[in-house]
Design a protein around this motif. Sequence first.
Motif, PDB file in Angstrom:
ATOM      1  N   ARG A 190      96.613 200.674 -13.761  1.00  0.00           N
ATOM      2  CA  ARG A 190      97.095 199.823 -12.676  1.00  0.00           C
ATOM      3  C   ARG A 190      95.930 199.334 -11.817  1.00  0.00           C
ATOM      4  O   ARG A 190      95.885 198.177 -11.398  1.00  0.00           O
ATOM      5  N   LEU A 242     100.070 197.102  -7.147  1.00  0.00           N
ATOM      6  CA  LEU A 242     100.037 198.342  -7.927  1.00  0.00           C
ATOM      7  C   LEU A 242     101.428 198.748  -8.380  1.00  0.00           C
ATOM      8  O   LEU A 242     101.649 199.088  -9.540  1.00  0.00           O
ATOM      9  N   THR A 279     103.922 196.569 -11.255  1.00  0.00           N
ATOM     10  CA  THR A 279     103.751 196.453 -12.699  1.00  0.00           C
ATOM     11  C   THR A 279     104.930 197.085 -13.417  1.00  0.00           C
ATOM     12  O   THR A 279     105.753 197.785 -12.824  1.00  0.00           O
TER      13      THR A 279
END
Length: 287
Positions: free
Chosen positions: A215, A277, A280
């Motif tokens: 990430r 972050l 995703t």
Amino acid sequence: MSRSERFSLRPSPEEWRRDWIARGELRDQRFELPPGVSSVIFDHARLVNVDFSGMRFADFSSHASEFEGCDFSGTAFEHLSMGATAAGGTWDRVNWPQSVFRDCVFRRTRFAPLTFFGNVRFERCVFDRSRLRQQTFTLETEFVGCVFSGRLREINFWGRPTGNQAPLGRERNAFTGNDFTAAELDGVAFTHIDLHAQRWPGPPGYALLDRVTARVRTVLPLVEAWPDAKHQEEARFNLEFLAGRAVERNDDHAVVSPPDMGRRLPPALREELFEALRGTSSNTFPG
């Protein structure tokens, strides 16, 4: 005060000590110390439904003792050892019996900073707006089914005790079923702990993420597009630190919040990175 016949509260035999030593069993009443005494050592004691609320202890130490259904609301501890190695004297480094606090309430309790928690197990205890801050001596402490609310600041929780594990008789600390949904986590570290076995505060303030390293690699190009070099440097440092810590501590998993992106970043940039972050496809936060 009416006490159980098996319970004794006596001054320490050593002249240089001011502590009183409590042994045996006490049930269903308020705990009292003699006038002018504020230090006590519990040694192989069992206390059930005992009221400690509002008391102030200069020293409070527990060794191989059990507290069940006890109320520590508003209690203040100046010096505290919850799972002491010995009841006074020298530790033999061979045996370290555990103290247990079960179904106890710590509501607005004042824990001394840098409390020595030691070999202690908390089961189904409530920590409601307690002053839990600067607690790093928790290497041997277990928490099972506890509820935390309010601000937790600079605390370490450990899934594996370090050092000599033989006196403890275990290689892992039990840490499961704990509820942090009403807690504010400020500098709280979880090491070698199954994060998915706990309950966490959710979005928009927190997220439980897997594959943190991947990430971070994904969002770094976003950082490079920012116009301010200082903001870029701050974000890169914190993201790389986050990824390294996640790999080292919890198999590339972490509980993340916007301040983890960099406390010196403007709030809008922190939120932008945090959303990137957690946005995703591998977000593992429940719900």
